[in-house]
Enzyme design. Sequence first.
Site, PDB file in Angstrom:
ATOM      1  N   LYS A 190      -3.737  16.346  -7.416  1.00  0.00           N
ATOM      2  CA  LYS A 190      -2.901  16.330  -8.617  1.00  0.00           C
ATOM      3  C   LYS A 190      -2.081  17.607  -8.733  1.00  0.00           C
ATOM      4  O   LYS A 190      -0.955  17.596  -9.235  1.00  0.00           O
ATOM      5  CB  LYS A 190      -3.765  16.100  -9.857  1.00  0.00           C
ATOM      6  CG  LYS A 190      -4.402  14.707  -9.887  1.00  0.00           C
ATOM      7  CD  LYS A 190      -3.331  13.604  -9.883  1.00  0.00           C
ATOM      8  CE  LYS A 190      -3.905  12.211  -9.972  1.00  0.00           C
ATOM      9  NZ  LYS A 190      -2.882  11.161  -9.976  1.00  0.00           N
ATOM     10  N   ASP A 206       0.866  -1.177   0.000  1.00  0.00           N
ATOM     11  CA  ASP A 206       0.000   0.000   0.000  1.00  0.00           C
ATOM     12  C   ASP A 206       0.907   1.233   0.000  1.00  0.00           C
ATOM     13  O   ASP A 206       1.742   1.381   0.901  1.00  0.00           O
ATOM     14  CB  ASP A 206      -0.873  -0.040   1.269  1.00  0.00           C
ATOM     15  CG  ASP A 206      -1.921   1.055   1.297  1.00  0.00           C
ATOM     16  OD1 ASP A 206      -1.683   2.139   0.726  1.00  0.00           O
ATOM     17  OD2 ASP A 206      -2.980   0.817   1.903  1.00  0.00           O
ATOM     18  N   THR A 215      -9.956   3.846 -18.594  1.00  0.00           N
ATOM     19  CA  THR A 215      -9.406   2.793 -17.723  1.00  0.00           C
ATOM     20  C   THR A 215     -10.513   2.463 -16.706  1.00  0.00           C
ATOM     21  O   THR A 215     -11.607   3.042 -16.785  1.00  0.00           O
ATOM     22  CB  THR A 215      -8.180   3.295 -16.923  1.00  0.00           C
ATOM     23  OG1 THR A 215      -8.595   4.388 -16.101  1.00  0.00           O
ATOM     24  CG2 THR A 215      -7.025   3.732 -17.812  1.00  0.00           C
ATOM     25  N   TYR A 239      -9.549  15.265  -5.836  1.00  0.00           N
ATOM     26  CA  TYR A 239      -8.660  14.746  -6.895  1.00  0.00           C
ATOM     27  C   TYR A 239      -7.847  15.888  -7.505  1.00  0.00           C
ATOM     28  O   TYR A 239      -6.624  15.802  -7.646  1.00  0.00           O
ATOM     29  CB  TYR A 239      -9.516  14.066  -7.968  1.00  0.00           C
ATOM     30  CG  TYR A 239      -8.725  13.379  -9.061  1.00  0.00           C
ATOM     31  CD1 TYR A 239      -8.178  12.119  -8.862  1.00  0.00           C
ATOM     32  CD2 TYR A 239      -8.544  13.985 -10.306  1.00  0.00           C
ATOM     33  CE1 TYR A 239      -7.462  11.475  -9.869  1.00  0.00           C
ATOM     34  CE2 TYR A 239      -7.831  13.343 -11.317  1.00  0.00           C
ATOM     35  CZ  TYR A 239      -7.289  12.088 -11.094  1.00  0.00           C
ATOM     36  OH  TYR A 239      -6.577  11.459 -12.084  1.00  0.00           O
TER      37      TYR A 239
HETATM   38  N1  LIG Z   1      -7.400   7.332 -16.688  1.00  0.00           N
HETATM   39  C1  LIG Z   1      -7.297   8.635 -16.841  1.00  0.00           C
HETATM   40  O1  LIG Z   1      -8.019   9.264 -17.645  1.00  0.00           O
HETATM   41  C2  LIG Z   1      -6.294   9.406 -16.053  1.00  0.00           C
HETATM   42  C3  LIG Z   1      -6.093  10.752 -16.392  1.00  0.00           C
HETATM   43  C4  LIG Z   1      -5.170  11.485 -15.681  1.00  0.00           C
HETATM   44  C5  LIG Z   1      -4.446  10.893 -14.665  1.00  0.00           C
HETATM   45  N2  LIG Z   1      -4.651   9.594 -14.353  1.00  0.00           N
HETATM   46  C6  LIG Z   1      -3.850   9.040 -13.263  1.00  0.00           C
HETATM   47  O2  LIG Z   1      -3.152   7.909 -13.713  1.00  0.00           O
HETATM   48  C7  LIG Z   1      -2.926   7.016 -12.620  1.00  0.00           C
HETATM   49  C8  LIG Z   1      -3.402   5.619 -13.010  1.00  0.00           C
HETATM   50  O3  LIG Z   1      -4.806   5.698 -13.221  1.00  0.00           O
HETATM   51  P1  LIG Z   1      -5.658   4.602 -14.018  1.00  0.00           P
HETATM   52  O4  LIG Z   1      -6.582   5.350 -14.889  1.00  0.00           O
HETATM   53  O5  LIG Z   1      -4.770   3.575 -14.567  1.00  0.00           O
HETATM   54  O6  LIG Z   1      -6.523   4.029 -12.799  1.00  0.00           O
HETATM   55  P2  LIG Z   1      -6.780   2.536 -12.276  1.00  0.00           P
HETATM   56  O7  LIG Z   1      -7.816   2.687 -11.221  1.00  0.00           O
HETATM   57  O8  LIG Z   1      -7.041   1.613 -13.398  1.00  0.00           O
HETATM   58  O9  LIG Z   1      -5.373   2.150 -11.630  1.00  0.00           O
HETATM   59  C9  LIG Z   1      -4.950   2.682 -10.420  1.00  0.00           C
HETATM   60  C10 LIG Z   1      -4.206   1.604  -9.657  1.00  0.00           C
HETATM   61  O10 LIG Z   1      -3.735   2.173  -8.429  1.00  0.00           O
HETATM   62  C11 LIG Z   1      -3.890   1.199  -7.420  1.00  0.00           C
HETATM   63  N3  LIG Z   1      -3.942   1.802  -6.082  1.00  0.00           N
HETATM   64  C12 LIG Z   1      -4.918   2.594  -5.567  1.00  0.00           C
HETATM   65  N4  LIG Z   1      -4.642   2.893  -4.283  1.00  0.00           N
HETATM   66  C13 LIG Z   1      -3.461   2.283  -3.990  1.00  0.00           C
HETATM   67  C14 LIG Z   1      -2.668   2.202  -2.818  1.00  0.00           C
HETATM   68  N5  LIG Z   1      -3.045   2.800  -1.681  1.00  0.00           N
HETATM   69  N6  LIG Z   1      -1.514   1.504  -2.868  1.00  0.00           N
HETATM   70  C15 LIG Z   1      -1.126   0.872  -4.009  1.00  0.00           C
HETATM   71  N7  LIG Z   1      -1.846   0.909  -5.136  1.00  0.00           N
HETATM   72  C16 LIG Z   1      -3.009   1.593  -5.133  1.00  0.00           C
HETATM   73  C17 LIG Z   1      -5.219   0.518  -7.765  1.00  0.00           C
HETATM   74  O11 LIG Z   1      -5.362  -0.729  -7.097  1.00  0.00           O
HETATM   75  C18 LIG Z   1      -5.118   0.419  -9.279  1.00  0.00           C
HETATM   76  O12 LIG Z   1      -4.519  -0.801  -9.680  1.00  0.00           O
HETATM   77  C19 LIG Z   1      -3.669   7.604 -11.426  1.00  0.00           C
HETATM   78  O13 LIG Z   1      -2.753   8.330 -10.628  1.00  0.00           O
HETATM   79  C20 LIG Z   1      -4.665   8.547 -12.079  1.00  0.00           C
HETATM   80  O14 LIG Z   1      -5.031   9.602 -11.223  1.00  0.00           O
HETATM   81  C21 LIG Z   1      -5.553   8.832 -15.021  1.00  0.00           C
END
Ligand SMILES: NC(=O)c1ccc[n+]([C@@H]2O[C@H](COP(=O)([O-])OP(=O)(O)OC[C@H]3O[C@@H](n4cnc5c(N)ncnc54)[C@H](O)[C@@H]3O)[C@@H](O)[C@H]2O)c1
Length: 298
Positions: free
Chosen positions: A206, A98, A237, A202
């Site tokens: 960020k 975590d 995602t 959020y």
């Molecule tokens: N998908 C988008 O459009 C988007 C856009 C901008 C930024 N992001 C950022 O990209 C990153 C990945 O996002 P994603 O879209 O792949 O989301 P996702 O939910 O598919 O993946 C996030 C992962 O983080 C893990 N996670 C959450 N809390 C955790 C913790 N306490 N310890 C360890 N792991 C933990 C989850 O289990 C998951 O596997 C994030 O930081 C998100 O904010 C995503």
Amino acid sequence: MSATQLKSKSRYYVTTTNPALSPRPKIFEEFSLDGRVGVVSGANRGLGLEMALALCEAGCKTVYCVDLPKLPSAEWEATGRFVKGLGNGSHLEYVCADVRDQQNLWDKVEQMADKEGRMDVCIAAAGVLKAPHDCLNYPAEEFREVMDVNASGVLFTAQAAGRQMVKFKRPGSIILIASMSGSITNRVSSLSRDIDHAWVSYNTSKSAVLQMARSMACELGPLGICVNTLSPGYIYTKLTGAFLDKQPHLLDKWSSMNPMGRLGRPDELRGVIAWLASDASSFCTGSDILVSGGHLSW
Ligand SMILES: NC(=O)c1ccc[n+]([C@@H]2O[C@H](COP(=O)([O-])OP(=O)(O)OC[C@H]3O[C@@H](n4cnc5c(N)ncnc54)[C@H](O)[C@@H]3O)[C@@H](O)[C@H]2O)c1
């Protein structure tokens, strides 16, 4: 370093002043991560897993994927098999941790680095996005939960890897995954504020990541460690799917908000990740790289 030494770094200068050297392309070698070791948080799925794969394809010998579940997902297992099949000696390792637990993360990443004898690349991609709430009534506990993962957890991940880069006296690249939401606010429609993009936790988290990277870049620059942020726009995602699948009209809304008229794909971040992780970006630190289909351009 003298001006002459700086000039001698130019390949054009080297080959034209030494006729014995024949020109040959070197650009892809600069992107190579051959023999390097990486750690990616949130890499059980989504963007983190795609980024871990990109590091392997670029040559990393081991990429450690840190995430919450005790056992990795089927998607992770399939990606691991694909990486083995590449035949470049690269492989993925799954580690349950975590990112909010600083000491445990430090210990786990230390074990990885001790086993490999190095730690070169860190991508802090673990993040959460919670249901929207009106900012004036945002629940304290939920705000703290988001900040804990998205801000504190990102710092703890960067610390864990950075400490090993320093210990092994090697340069390194730390990439913090922020978001365009750290620089702009996702448009809230005035008629449906409670079910739309009221994401003050959020967006705040960020923004913190953007400043965290600049701050760390300034402290770690003299040690040869680069710290940058990657800020994606809307990408499908599980994180965004939680909204898009329940409110299908959001697909058109989000697509219409950038000049390319669509959402991005996770694989469209691979090039930037390979560049930021490698020597090809050796003078880039404290920067935010936006990959948003132009969302912020109008
Ligand atoms: N998908 C988008 O459009 C988007 C856009 C901008 C930024 N992001 C950022 O990209 C990153 C990945 O996002 P994603 O879209 O792949 O989301 P996702 O939910 O598919 O993946 C996030 C992962 O983080 C893990 N996670 C959450 N809390 C955790 C913790 N306490 N310890 C360890 N792991 C933990 C989850 O289990 C998951 O596997 C994030 O930081 C998100 O904010 C995503």
